[in-house]
Write a protein that holds these residues in place. Structure first.
Motif, PDB file in Angstrom:
ATOM      1  N   GLN A   1       8.261   1.149   1.934  1.00 35.89           N
ATOM      2  CA  GLN A   1       6.849   1.375   1.837  1.00 35.89           C
ATOM      3  C   GLN A   1       6.348   1.373   0.673  1.00 35.89           C
ATOM      4  O   GLN A   1       6.750   1.718  -0.384  1.00 35.89           O
ATOM      5  CB  GLN A   1       6.395   2.709   2.353  1.00 35.89           C
ATOM      6  CG  GLN A   1       6.932   2.949   3.798  1.00 35.89           C
ATOM      7  CD  GLN A   1       6.638   1.872   4.818  1.00 35.89           C
ATOM      8  OE1 GLN A   1       5.095   1.751   4.990  1.00 35.89           O
ATOM      9  NE2 GLN A   1       7.042   1.404   5.870  1.00 35.89           N
ATOM     10  N   LYS A   2       5.218   0.566   0.486  1.00 33.73           N
ATOM     11  CA  LYS A   2       4.272   0.329  -0.796  1.00 33.73           C
ATOM     12  C   LYS A   2       3.761   1.521  -1.120  1.00 33.73           C
ATOM     13  O   LYS A   2       3.217   2.491  -0.503  1.00 33.73           O
ATOM     14  CB  LYS A   2       3.326  -0.591  -0.440  1.00 33.73           C
ATOM     15  CG  LYS A   2       2.352  -0.881  -1.904  1.00 33.73           C
ATOM     16  CD  LYS A   2       1.459  -1.987  -1.729  1.00 33.73           C
ATOM     17  CE  LYS A   2       0.500  -2.024  -2.827  1.00 33.73           C
ATOM     18  NZ  LYS A   2      -0.661  -3.007  -2.815  1.00 33.73           N
ATOM     19  N   ALA A   3       4.106   2.191  -2.507  1.00 32.19           N
ATOM     20  CA  ALA A   3       3.562   3.321  -2.978  1.00 32.19           C
ATOM     21  C   ALA A   3       2.112   3.181  -3.475  1.00 32.19           C
ATOM     22  O   ALA A   3       1.793   2.013  -3.630  1.00 32.19           O
ATOM     23  CB  ALA A   3       4.518   3.696  -4.283  1.00 32.19           C
TER      24      ALA A   3
ATOM     25  N   ALA B   1      -1.540   9.763   0.090  1.00 29.71           N
ATOM     26  CA  ALA B   1      -0.153   9.221   0.424  1.00 29.71           C
ATOM     27  C   ALA B   1       0.629  10.277   0.153  1.00 29.71           C
ATOM     28  O   ALA B   1       0.663  10.659  -0.995  1.00 29.71           O
ATOM     29  CB  ALA B   1      -0.168   7.785   0.133  1.00 29.71           C
ATOM     30  N   PRO B   2       1.764  10.493   1.070  1.00 33.30           N
ATOM     31  CA  PRO B   2       2.587  11.487   0.632  1.00 33.30           C
ATOM     32  C   PRO B   2       3.756  10.829  -0.159  1.00 33.30           C
ATOM     33  O   PRO B   2       4.013   9.770  -0.314  1.00 33.30           O
ATOM     34  CB  PRO B   2       3.600  11.726   1.960  1.00 33.30           C
ATOM     35  CG  PRO B   2       3.331  10.573   2.799  1.00 33.30           C
ATOM     36  CD  PRO B   2       2.032  10.291   2.643  1.00 33.30           C
ATOM     37  N   ALA B   3       4.213  11.612  -1.252  1.00 32.13           N
ATOM     38  CA  ALA B   3       5.058  11.089  -2.290  1.00 32.13           C
ATOM     39  C   ALA B   3       6.399  10.723  -1.632  1.00 32.13           C
ATOM     40  O   ALA B   3       6.785  11.497  -0.367  1.00 32.13           O
ATOM     41  CB  ALA B   3       5.346  12.289  -3.334  1.00 32.13           C
TER      42      ALA B   3
ATOM     43  N   GLY C   1       7.389  11.536   2.899  1.00 30.67           N
ATOM     44  CA  GLY C   1       7.335  10.120   2.670  1.00 30.67           C
ATOM     45  C   GLY C   1       8.462   9.428   3.467  1.00 30.67           C
ATOM     46  O   GLY C   1       9.363  10.085   4.421  1.00 30.67           O
ATOM     47  N   MET C   2       8.197   8.011   3.511  1.00 32.78           N
ATOM     48  CA  MET C   2       8.837   7.297   4.574  1.00 32.78           C
ATOM     49  C   MET C   2      10.265   6.301   4.020  1.00 32.78           C
ATOM     50  O   MET C   2      11.272   6.368   4.905  1.00 32.78           O
ATOM     51  CB  MET C   2       8.115   6.004   4.988  1.00 32.78           C
ATOM     52  CG  MET C   2       6.959   6.333   5.724  1.00 32.78           C
ATOM     53  SD  MET C   2       7.255   6.742   7.554  1.00 32.78           S
ATOM     54  CE  MET C   2       7.359   5.075   8.116  1.00 32.78           C
TER      55      MET C   2
ATOM     56  N   LYS D   1       2.110  13.120 -12.614  1.00 27.26           N
ATOM     57  CA  LYS D   1       3.674  12.884 -12.649  1.00 27.26           C
ATOM     58  C   LYS D   1       3.845  11.617 -11.716  1.00 27.26           C
ATOM     59  O   LYS D   1       4.552  10.569 -12.138  1.00 27.26           O
ATOM     60  CB  LYS D   1       4.570  13.916 -12.478  1.00 27.26           C
ATOM     61  CG  LYS D   1       4.236  15.151 -13.282  1.00 27.26           C
ATOM     62  CD  LYS D   1       5.365  16.198 -13.004  1.00 27.26           C
ATOM     63  CE  LYS D   1       5.269  17.382 -14.097  1.00 27.26           C
ATOM     64  NZ  LYS D   1       6.297  18.627 -13.607  1.00 27.26           N
ATOM     65  N   ILE D   2       3.343  11.623 -10.607  1.00 26.43           N
ATOM     66  CA  ILE D   2       3.539  10.669  -9.654  1.00 26.43           C
ATOM     67  C   ILE D   2       3.041   9.223  -9.884  1.00 26.43           C
ATOM     68  O   ILE D   2       3.666   8.198 -10.030  1.00 26.43           O
ATOM     69  CB  ILE D   2       2.958  10.760  -8.183  1.00 26.43           C
ATOM     70  CG1 ILE D   2       3.740  12.319  -7.554  1.00 26.43           C
ATOM     71  CG2 ILE D   2       3.218   9.563  -7.189  1.00 26.43           C
ATOM     72  CD1 ILE D   2       3.091  12.670  -6.262  1.00 26.43           C
TER      73      ILE D   2
END
Length: 408
Positions: A190-192, A201-203, A334-335, A396-397
């Motif tokens: 999955q594209k970040a 969007a979940p980390a 996340g996925m 941080k992400i």
């Protein structure tokens, strides 16, 4: 026509086919009495095979994501199908109880667990906007497999006994899983998120990062509760009908078919609903239905129809919650590491499957088990209706994304 199908659709078709065959292991209770007579062992000793199978299934599910990362979903699924067929074929010729525990308990459980969770997680990742529907299709097929193979196995049991039934089961299950595996593709990463509009969007949490969040352990508590309640009631429904509700054997046995249909209904209804409302609230709804069913078993004077309704509530809840949980995990963590993260969570399936029986054995039977279930369901309801996704440091992400972009 096959060439015109997208990888996602081919993977969905393959997953449904494989899941249908993998779900066949839940027909095991049909073989307890024939194998007990064949091996000259008590039914209770033969029935313990299913406990070993369930535990092995959960353990294999927890590592299947690592196998996929190394070998790919197609190879691992085909390998699982071959192992499942070989294990069933070996079970047809066992002559001692310990061999039954090895072939039907350990090996079938490992094969089934390896294919089940990995193919489900991989399929869900192809459909990020319809995760609930994709999960409902895959896990619905798993539940439907137990119903379909019930009649297949009953036919061959009547025609030629346990040996013939295991042999035909081996061929059918192996072929279905291998063909299903051949259709599968590994889901793309999955594209970040890369800009502010995607900040919600979940980390993508690794398993070690999940361990550091309270949400992971709170969800684990809910998952164990669901598995304990569902698996215990499903496993002893016929006995509850006979010994607790005082129904005759044939009437009590009808609960098995009702459970299968309610289980499938829960998977389809709550799986689709989870695309339309917060998934934690859908799990909460499942727990409410479960509480109603267990409450009836614990406190109401039951007759035939109220007994059927109570076990149907528990089976509906169990099937629906099991369907929603993989997508709930992807919402929170996340996925891209879903197979590993949910794989560890799935150990709760094995833990839960034993807890109900242990509680009943230690504290006095059905009533004690139902009472403990209600306490755990109450705690889990509070969690389901108050839990929020993990908080994470966006800076941080973003820095992590920048590092990943600069190295790719």
């Amino acid at each position: 026509m096959n060439a015109r199908l997208s990888p996602g659709i081919k993977t969905l078709i393959g997953t449904v086919l494989a899941q249908f065959a993998l779900g066949s292991v839940y027909t095991w209770s049909l073989f307890n009495a024939p194998l007990a007579a064949q091996l000259d062992e008590p039914v209770s000793q033969v029935a313990f095979t299913f406990g070993i199978m369930t535990l092995a299934l959960a353990l294999a599910s927890s590592v299947s994501g690592h196998l996929q990362a190394r070998f790919g979903v197609r190879r691992v699924t085909i390998g699982a199908g071959i192992l499942l067929g070989a294990s069933l074929a070996l079970t047809s010729v066992v002559s001692q109880l310990w061999l039954l525990y090895l072939t039907a308990g350990l090996l079938i459980g490992l094969a089934d667990g390896t294919g089940y969770l990995m193919t489900l997680s991989n399929c869900v990742r192809f459909f990020p906007k319809n995760k609930g529907l994709a999960s409902a299709c895959a896990i619905g097929a798993y539940g439907l497999g137990s119903l379909g193979f019930k009649y297949i196995n009953l036919y061959f049991l009547a025609a030629g006994g346990a040996a013939l039934s295991f042999q035909m089961w081996a061929v059918l299950a192996c072929v279905m899983v291998v063909i299903g595996g051949a259709l599968m593709h590994d889901a793309p990463q999955q594209k970040a998120a890369t800009n502010a509009s995607e900040a919600d969007a979940p980390a993508d949490y690794t398993l070690s990062q999940c361990f550091k969040t309270p949400q992971f352990w709170l969800l684990a508590t809910v998952f164990v509760t669901i598995c304990m309640s569902g698996l215990y009631v499903i496993g002893v429904a016929k006995d509850v009908g006979e010994l607790y509700v005082h129904l005759d054997a044939a009437t009590a046995a009808e609960a098995v078919a009702i459970i299968a249909l309610a289980n499938l209904g829960g998977r389809l209804v709550l799986g689709v609903l989870s695309d339309r409302m917060a998934r934690s609230k859908v799990v909460g709804l499942a727990l409410l239905v479960c509480a109603a069913g267990v409450g009836m078993l614990r406190f109401m004077p039951l007759d035939q129809y109220s007994f059927y309704l109570s076990v149907a509530c528990v089976a509906f809840s169990f099937g629906g919650a099991i369907t929603v949980f993989p997508t709930l995990m992807s919402d929170y963590f996340g996925m891209n590491h879903l197979s590993q993260n949910y794989g560890f969570m799935y150990l709760g399936f094995g833990v839960g499957s034993f807890m109900g029986s242990v509680i009943a054995a230690l504290f006095g039977g059905f009533v004690a088990a139902f009472s403990v279930m209600l306490v755990m369901i109450t705690i889990s309801l509070c969690i389901a209706f108050t839990i929020h996704s993990p908080k994470h440091n966006q800076e941080k992400i973003k820095h992590h994304w920048q590092l990943e972009s600069s190295t790719s």
